[in-house]
Write a protein that holds these residues in place. Structure first.
Motif, PDB file in Angstrom:
ATOM      1  N   GLU A 156       5.364   4.840  -7.912  1.00  0.00           N
ATOM      2  CA  GLU A 156       4.723   4.718  -6.604  1.00  0.00           C
ATOM      3  C   GLU A 156       3.723   3.568  -6.600  1.00  0.00           C
ATOM      4  OE1 GLU A 156       5.621   6.538  -4.003  1.00  0.00           O
ATOM      5  OE2 GLU A 156       7.082   7.629  -5.254  1.00  0.00           O
ATOM      6  N   HIS A 157       3.672   2.845  -5.499  1.00  0.00           N
ATOM      7  CA  HIS A 157       2.747   1.707  -5.402  1.00  0.00           C
ATOM      8  C   HIS A 157       1.289   2.144  -5.465  1.00  0.00           C
ATOM      9  CE1 HIS A 157       6.133  -0.750  -3.290  1.00  0.00           C
ATOM     10  NE2 HIS A 157       6.253  -0.742  -4.608  1.00  0.00           N
ATOM     11  N   GLY A 158       1.028   3.395  -5.098  1.00  0.00           N
ATOM     12  CA  GLY A 158      -0.346   3.899  -5.185  1.00  0.00           C
ATOM     13  C   GLY A 158      -0.864   3.961  -6.610  1.00  0.00           C
ATOM     14  N   GLN A 159       0.040   3.885  -7.602  1.00  0.00           N
ATOM     15  CA  GLN A 159      -0.362   3.924  -9.010  1.00  0.00           C
ATOM     16  C   GLN A 159      -0.569   2.521  -9.591  1.00  0.00           C
ATOM     17  OE1 GLN A 159       2.432   6.269 -11.307  1.00  0.00           O
ATOM     18  NE2 GLN A 159       2.851   7.621  -9.580  1.00  0.00           N
ATOM     19  N   GLU A 201       0.818  -1.217   0.000  1.00  0.00           N
ATOM     20  CA  GLU A 201       0.000   0.000   0.000  1.00  0.00           C
ATOM     21  C   GLU A 201       0.853   1.269   0.000  1.00  0.00           C
ATOM     22  OE1 GLU A 201      -2.302  -1.068   3.504  1.00  0.00           O
ATOM     23  OE2 GLU A 201      -4.064  -1.322   2.219  1.00  0.00           O
ATOM     24  N   ASP A 202       2.071   1.153   0.504  1.00  0.00           N
ATOM     25  CA  ASP A 202       2.962   2.315   0.577  1.00  0.00           C
ATOM     26  C   ASP A 202       4.250   2.025  -0.180  1.00  0.00           C
ATOM     27  OD1 ASP A 202       1.192   3.726   2.356  1.00  0.00           O
ATOM     28  OD2 ASP A 202       1.905   2.395   3.955  1.00  0.00           O
ATOM     29  N   GLY A 203       5.030   3.073  -0.360  1.00  0.00           N
ATOM     30  CA  GLY A 203       6.338   2.902  -0.957  1.00  0.00           C
ATOM     31  C   GLY A 203       6.314   2.944  -2.468  1.00  0.00           C
ATOM     32  N   SER A 204       7.406   2.489  -3.078  1.00  0.00           N
ATOM     33  CA  SER A 204       7.559   2.557  -4.524  1.00  0.00           C
ATOM     34  C   SER A 204       8.487   1.439  -4.983  1.00  0.00           C
ATOM     35  CB  SER A 204       8.129   3.914  -4.948  1.00  0.00           C
ATOM     36  OG  SER A 204       9.403   4.117  -4.341  1.00  0.00           O
ATOM     37  N   THR A 205       8.480   1.217  -6.290  1.00  0.00           N
ATOM     38  CA  THR A 205       9.384   0.259  -6.916  1.00  0.00           C
ATOM     39  C   THR A 205      10.234   0.992  -7.937  1.00  0.00           C
ATOM     40  OG1 THR A 205       7.977  -1.698  -6.589  1.00  0.00           O
ATOM     41  CG2 THR A 205       9.514  -1.757  -8.436  1.00  0.00           C
TER      42      THR A 205
END
Length: 476
Positions: A169-172, A152-156
């Motif tokens: 972003e993981h939100g995308q 749910e948070d963070g990024s790759t």
């Protein structure tokens, strides 16, 4: 990098005619493997049950061979490895990296409608992700899909050999479906599992897959696998810089073969779309490309698929042939396009369509010419009903070709007419205009024997080829 490390793959989907983009990406995979003494694998990504057909697979393999590309292993078909994917999905479920989802199509559509209304990102809302164990068990054996549990948070961070690191972003990122309710994997799961199992070291593919790469990296992480090196090639573009499409350019490899383009010229052209020789010369062989190849000379500038450039290059190759070699090529091309008049069965099929129109036996050859002549010599004006423009005609003929391509029943006049009339009901063109344009595209004439009976005799491949030729003419 050692030579034994390099394993790449060509992975077409058999959902339509063989695409120039497949040859373009296939070329760079093939060359990279040859430069490093590695292996090139071909696998058929046929997990789309609704659209995949074996005849498309056969066309793709034949066209890749025609254009001059080879492979060391395969073809392997994903549809034949379903137990492998299900086993890996179970691993993800057991580790908590994935979850089952029982949401119905109706619920998912309601969620999308609400997101449109709220102008929110279009993504799965995680409803089944948060079910309690008891709530999940209550669904019993109801059909379900399996989804990836995206943090749910963070990024790759995506590391691409041609670009600076890309952070997403993981939100995308949606909780992507991995296994469909029919037991077939989606592209994302099958792609990652296959690349790992087949020991693919470098994934060379089009840049349109960059946005999907975080999902693939999450899967590699969930399985505890090291990812391959990713290399995303620039997309082929139309003149307006949009992604190459059959509405603006002929994209079928079979079209270029029928038109008499030399395969070595087409490969040379595709090489120039993303790469250049160290000495900047534009005419070179596949062997010369391999000898001089380095990814340092890849250009990410969005290459334009320029047919005039291809025609120029093809002319250069033709003039390099000896007269004897050119004659042989010309005869091969003619034989591939025509049916001989001494084919008795074919004449028998044509005669009933022309019998009422014949005045003498000598009329037959002229009246039947369009059954034999390929390509047709179109009068562009005849393809356009009064008040219509070429762009409209391209759209209509392209859509009719898609209807006929999907036509799964017998190639018989009544069935063909039913399929086309079903399309006409939803088209903006009146049936009279549409049938006139279709007749001209198929026969080169505004007057002919009954249209669908004629199409039955001509056969599927020739009808679809002529529609493609007519569209190409209107695009000029």
């Amino acid at each position: 990098m050692t030579q034994s490390q390099v394993r790449v793959r060509i992975a077409p989907s058999p959902t339509g005619a063989p695409h120039v983009g497949t040859a373009y990406i296939g070329l760079f995979n093939y060359v990279f493997a040859r430069v490093h003494g590695g292996q090139c694998v071909i696998r058929i990504e046929d997990t789309d049950q609704a659209r995949s057909e074996r005849r498309y697979e056969e066309d793709i393999l034949r066209s890749l061979r025609w254009v001059g590309l080879a492979w060391d292993e395969g073809p392997d078909r994903q549809s034949e490895r379903l137990p492998v994917y299900r086993e890996h999905v179970q691993q993800l479920l057991d580790s908590g990296a994935a979850y089952r989802c029982w949401c119905t199509p109706e619920r998912l559509e309601a969620v999308r409608q609400q997101q449109r209304q709220d102008k929110a990102p279009m993504r799965y809302d995680g409803h089944c992700r948060y079910l309690t164990e008891a709530e999940a068990k209550a669904h019993g054996d109801q059909p379900s899909v399996v989804r990836l549990k995206v943090p749910e948070d963070g990024s790759t961070v995506v590391h691409d050999a041609f670009r600076d690191p890309i952070t997403i972003e993981h939100g995308q990122i949606d909780d992507q479906v991995l296994l469909k309710s029919d037991g077939y994997p989606t592209y994302h799961l099958a792609n990652v599992v296959d690349d790992h199992v087949m020991e693919i070291s470098h994934v060379i593919r089009a840049e349109e897959w960059i946005s999907s790469t975080p999902k693939h990296l999450m899967l590699y992480h969930a399985f505890g696998w090291a990812p391959p090196v990713f290399m995303h090639m620039p997309l082929l573009r139309n003149a307006d810089r949009s992604k190459i499409s059959k509405r603006k350019n002929p994209v079928s490899l079979r079209y270029y073969e029928r038109q008499g383009y030399l395969p070595e010229a087409l490969l040379n052209f595709l090489a120039l779309m993303g790469w250049s020789m160290p000495d900047e010369r534009e005419v070179f062989t596949l062997a010369e490309m391999i000898e001089s190849f380095s990814f340092d000379r890849i250009s990410l500038g969005g290459p334009v698929f320029d047919l005039q450039k291809l025609e120029w290059l093809n002319g250069m190759y033709i003039r390099q042939l000896s007269p004897a070699a050119l004659s042989e090529r010309l005869l091969e091309n003619a034989r591939a396009k025509s049916r001989l008049l001494d084919d008795n069965a074919y004449v028998d099929a044509i005669t009933p369509l022309l019998q009422e129109r014949l005045r003498t036996l000598g009329d037959f050859q002229d009246m039947a010419a369009f059954f034999y002549d390929t390509p047709l010599a179109y009068d562009k004006a005849l393809l356009l009903p009064k008040g219509r423009n070429p762009r409209e005609a391209v759209k209509v003929l392209t859509e009719v070709a898609e209807v006929l391509t999907r036509h799964a029943g017998p190639w018989q006049d009544a069935e063909l007419e039913a399929s086309v009339r079903a399309y006409v009901e939803g088209a903006k063109w009146p049936g009279r205009d549409l049938f006139m344009t279709l007749r001209t595209a198929v026969t080169g004439r505004t007057a002919s024997p009954p249209l669908f009976a004629t199409m039955q005799v001509l056969g599927r491949d020739l009808c679809l080829s002529r529609l493609e030729d007519a569209v190409a003419l209107l695009q000029k």
